[in-house]
Design an enzyme around this catalytic site. Structure first.
Site, short mmCIF file in Angstrom:
data_model
loop_
_atom_site.label_atom_id
_atom_site.label_comp_id
_atom_site.label_asym_id
_atom_site.label_seq_id
_atom_site.Cartn_x
_atom_site.Cartn_y
_atom_site.Cartn_z
N ASP A 44 0.90 -1.26 0.05
CA ASP A 44 0.00 0.11 -0.15
C ASP A 44 0.88 1.32 0.04
OD1 ASP A 44 -3.33 0.20 0.94
OD2 ASP A 44 -2.01 2.13 0.99
N LEU A 183 -17.50 -8.74 -2.53
CA LEU A 183 -17.86 -8.86 -1.16
C LEU A 183 -18.39 -7.71 -0.59
CD1 LEU A 183 -15.39 -6.84 0.46
CD2 LEU A 183 -13.81 -8.62 -0.19
N ASN A 253 -23.99 -4.50 -9.05
CA ASN A 253 -24.28 -3.61 -8.22
C ASN A 253 -25.41 -2.65 -8.73
OD1 ASN A 253 -22.58 -4.44 -6.31
ND2 ASN A 253 -20.87 -2.70 -6.74
N LEU A 295 -34.47 -6.70 0.06
CA LEU A 295 -35.63 -6.26 -0.10
C LEU A 295 -36.17 -5.56 1.12
CD1 LEU A 295 -37.77 -8.85 -1.98
CD2 LEU A 295 -37.11 -6.80 -2.70
N CYS A 305 -19.61 1.74 -2.63
CA CYS A 305 -19.69 1.18 -4.12
C CYS A 305 -21.09 1.33 -4.74
CB CYS A 305 -19.63 -0.41 -3.77
SG CYS A 305 -17.90 -0.97 -3.46
N LYS A 308 -21.23 4.98 -6.27
CA LYS A 308 -20.24 5.51 -7.40
C LYS A 308 -20.27 4.52 -8.62
CE LYS A 308 -16.12 2.75 -5.96
NZ LYS A 308 -16.18 1.70 -6.99
C1 UDX Z 1 -11.92 -1.59 -3.69
C2 UDX Z 1 -11.56 -1.21 -5.22
O1 UDX Z 1 -11.11 -2.11 -5.91
C3 UDX Z 1 -12.63 -0.41 -5.93
O2 UDX Z 1 -12.38 -0.07 -7.26
C4 UDX Z 1 -13.94 -1.21 -5.73
O3 UDX Z 1 -15.03 -0.48 -6.24
C5 UDX Z 1 -14.34 -1.32 -4.18
O4 UDX Z 1 -13.36 -1.95 -3.43
P1 UDX Z 1 -11.72 -0.57 -1.52
O5 UDX Z 1 -11.07 -1.61 -0.98
O6 UDX Z 1 -12.88 -0.17 -0.70
O7 UDX Z 1 -11.86 -0.52 -2.89
O8 UDX Z 1 -10.82 0.84 -1.24
P2 UDX Z 1 -9.98 1.41 0.12
O9 UDX Z 1 -10.61 0.74 1.30
O10 UDX Z 1 -10.24 2.74 -0.27
O11 UDX Z 1 -8.21 1.02 -0.09
C6 UDX Z 1 -7.71 1.19 -1.39
C7 UDX Z 1 -6.23 1.24 -0.88
O12 UDX Z 1 -5.43 1.32 -1.88
C8 UDX Z 1 -5.80 2.30 0.21
O13 UDX Z 1 -5.49 1.75 1.40
C9 UDX Z 1 -4.88 2.95 -0.48
O14 UDX Z 1 -4.01 3.58 0.27
C10 UDX Z 1 -4.19 2.16 -1.60
N1 UDX Z 1 -3.71 2.68 -2.62
C11 UDX Z 1 -4.36 3.58 -3.61
C12 UDX Z 1 -2.54 2.30 -3.21
O15 UDX Z 1 -1.87 1.49 -2.52
N2 UDX Z 1 -1.70 2.83 -4.20
C13 UDX Z 1 -2.55 3.79 -5.00
O16 UDX Z 1 -2.03 4.19 -6.10
C14 UDX Z 1 -3.64 4.24 -4.73
C1 UDX Z 2 -22.12 -4.14 -1.95
C2 UDX Z 2 -22.25 -5.17 -2.63
O1 UDX Z 2 -23.18 -6.05 -1.87
C3 UDX Z 2 -21.00 -5.94 -2.89
O2 UDX Z 2 -21.21 -7.17 -3.71
C4 UDX Z 2 -19.95 -5.31 -3.51
O3 UDX Z 2 -18.75 -5.99 -3.71
C5 UDX Z 2 -19.67 -3.85 -2.89
O4 UDX Z 2 -20.89 -3.21 -2.78
P1 UDX Z 2 -21.71 -2.97 0.51
O5 UDX Z 2 -21.50 -1.60 -0.19
O6 UDX Z 2 -20.49 -3.41 1.43
O7 UDX Z 2 -21.68 -4.13 -0.75
O8 UDX Z 2 -23.05 -3.42 1.36
P2 UDX Z 2 -24.26 -4.09 1.17
O9 UDX Z 2 -24.55 -4.88 2.19
O10 UDX Z 2 -24.57 -4.56 -0.23
O11 UDX Z 2 -25.42 -2.67 1.22
C6 UDX Z 2 -25.39 -1.51 0.33
C7 UDX Z 2 -26.31 -0.65 0.88
O12 UDX Z 2 -27.63 -1.28 0.63
C8 UDX Z 2 -26.20 -0.18 2.33
O13 UDX Z 2 -26.42 1.27 2.37
C9 UDX Z 2 -27.55 -0.77 2.86
O14 UDX Z 2 -28.05 -0.23 3.99
C10 UDX Z 2 -28.52 -0.93 1.70
N1 UDX Z 2 -29.56 -1.96 1.48
C11 UDX Z 2 -29.30 -3.32 1.50
C12 UDX Z 2 -30.92 -1.61 1.84
O15 UDX Z 2 -31.21 -0.40 1.94
N2 UDX Z 2 -31.99 -2.60 1.66
C13 UDX Z 2 -31.24 -3.93 1.70
O16 UDX Z 2 -32.21 -4.78 1.52
C14 UDX Z 2 -30.06 -4.15 1.49
#
Ligand code: UDX
Ligand code: UDX
Length: 476
Positions: A44, A183, A253, A295, A305, A308
């Protein structure tokens, strides 16, 4: 020019893996692969993050991850390093995962700057001092969410890095595959070890085979687990072309976000017609074609996620000249849910000016301290703009929320948040929030003791019997 893929070379013992980006996705992937027996190095660019990991501390809240990281480090299967170690990692590994963030850009599209920078570094590393010609091509497995075409873009940038590094194109012994991540935060380890499927996209057969072998212990569910009985016996491996794998991530998503917006729209209709959305969700969800998960009506979807990715998919469609009426509506309904929260408060409090509102739960969902796209912050902002004071409680994200939003008072006990509050909003359905004692809550609050249950998480009857003015989404 890609090298050959000798069929008998790969065993768990011989496989070495690099992971770039030690966030939720990268760290969960790295720790789980180490658990499967691979030798994994996570890198990282954030030095503080790496120091913390080297000391055995996971720098964010994710259940079960700290145990797995500690175990991986103890067994020598998992180690950490800074960005400067990328060349070393590239030289000795077979597969490098890219798991850096792809945040939403100003125009709504995915910002690929992190991915691009890592791709360039990989290119340089491939021709850095000490790199001999490889026995087989380096597989660059992209876990970062990128629009269709992102994998080709990464390939081109690696190639560019190779040329800049003084290498010849032919020496660029690598291949990019797409390996989208599904995940959920809060259950990252479980979802990585027991996924519904593994998707890998590539435009040639060799790297697909490497990835299938890498994931073999998960596909065949052949690794030690504390779960008894084991939740799955086998996991489907879905291999596709590069573009389809990239689209699968966005489509998954966007579909889930749309499913939630759908039930939220139905919940508004339930409110007007007197139906109960929880009963409706159960009644439709038991139809196998619909499915009962995702639901839950309420405040709507947030997180790092869904917002975006839906936005990036709309932006990508627009770039191709397509309109996305369904996705537009998914977003519009979701934005409307926050308005419905404020409307419910205003309906029962007359005005929000001078009122005290407790926000119960601040992270975007339970079991995480992640505040990216958290509805709590937007609700607090709107309340403050309307002249109300907001006080927040969260079992893990309190301090981070206080830092993220000036003007949000943070306390560490739910009843302290309710003390003297005219209203409370259940924003995140943590166990600590679902288990609230309505009588104690009512005794702490000030009139009209309004509880807006933004997750339909509490029992309406016991709340009302305790003297709370209870309102939820799509049910009496
Ligand atoms: C991941 C990504 O794969 C994203 O595209 C996807 O949509 C959601 O999951 P996430 O693991 O949630 O993102 O991101 P985050 O927790 O922000 O971690 C990213 C890490 O990458 C940070 O620790 C950051 O410091 C590191 N990083 C970022 C690098 O090491 N090098 C870089 O150039 C940019
Ligand atoms: C999501 C996807 O589920 C996962 O597969 C992907 O890799 C990353 O984005 P995450 O954002 O960690 O995961 O959470 P998730 O449990 O999917 O919930 C997303 C949002 O939906 C939360 O704000 C949650 O509160 C909302 N949600 C979820 C509802 O409002 N109703 C539901 O029934 C389920």
């Amino acid at each position: 020019m890609h090298g050959m893929y000798p069929g008998d070379l790969l065993t768990v013992d011989s496989f070495e893996v690099g992971v770039i980006g030690a966030g939720y996705v990268g760290l969960a992937t790295g720790a789980c692969l180490a658990h499967l027996g691979y030798k994994v190095t996570c890198l990282d660019r954030d030095e503080e993050r790496i120091t913390s990991l080297q000391e055995g501390t996971v720098p964010f809240y994710e259940p079960a991850l700290d145990r797995l990281v500690a175990r991986g480090m103890r067994s020598g299967h998992l180690s950490f390093g800074g960005a400067q170690e990328l060349a070393w990692v590239v030289r000795r590994t077979d597969v490098v995962f890219v798991a850096v963030g792809t945040p939403q850009g100003d125009d709504g599209s995915a910002d690929l700057a992190n991915v691009a920078s890592v791709a360039g570094q990989i290119g340089h590393a491939l021709v850095s001092e000490g790199s001999a010609s490889r026995e087989r091509p380096l597989v660059v497995a992209n876990k970062s969410t990128v629009p269709v075409g992102g994998g080709d873009y990464v390939s081109a940038l690696i190639e560019e890095g190779v040329l800049e590094g003084g290498g010849a194109t032919a020496k660029a012994d690598f291949v990019v595959v797409s390996n989208p991540e599904f995940l959920r935060e809060g259950s990252a380890v479980y979802d990585t070890l027991f996924p519904d499927r593994i998707v890998v996209g590539a435009d040639s057969r060799g790297p697909l085979e490497i990835m299938r072998r890498l994931y073999e212990p998960i596909i065949g569910q052949d690794f030690p687990t504390e779960f008894d009985p084991r939740p799955k016996t086998a996991v489907p491996f879905v291999s596709t072309d590069l573009a389809s794998a990239e689209m699968i991530k966005y489509a998954a998503n966007a579909f889930l976000a749309t499913k939630i917006s759908f039930i939220n729209e139905i919940s508004a209709l339930c409110e007007t017609t007197g139906a109960n959305v929880s009963l409706v969700a159960n009644g439709i969800g038991l139809d196998g074609r619909i499915g009962s998960r995702f639901l839950n009506a309420g405040i709507g979807w947030g997180g790092s996620c869904f917002p975006k990715d839906v936005s990036a998919l709309r932006a990508a469609a627009l770039a191709y000249g397509y309109e996305t009426p369904l996705l537009d509506a998914t977003v519009a309904v979701n934005e409307g849910q926050l308005r419905r929260v404020i409307e419910k408060l205003e309906r029962h409090l007359d005005t929000l000016m001078g009122k005290r509102v407790a926000l119960l739960g601040l992270s975007f969902k339970p079991n995480t301290d992640d505040l990216r796209g958290a509805p709590s912050l937007e609700i607090a902002r709107q309340l403050n703009a309307l002249g109300a004071t907001s006080v927040g409680y969260d079992p893990v994200a309190g301090i981070l929320a206080g830092r993220a939003l000036q003007g949000l008072e943070v306390v560490f006990d739910p009843y302290e948040a309710l003390e003297g509050a005219n209203a409370a909003v259940v924003v995140t359905e943590w166990e600590e929030v679902k288990g609230l004692d309505p009588t104690r809550a009512a005794a702490s609050m000030r009139e009209p003791k309004l509880l807006v249950d933004g997750r339909n998480a509490l029992d309406p009857t016991s709340c009302r019997e305790a003297g709370l003015l209870y309102a939820s989404f799509g049910r009496e």
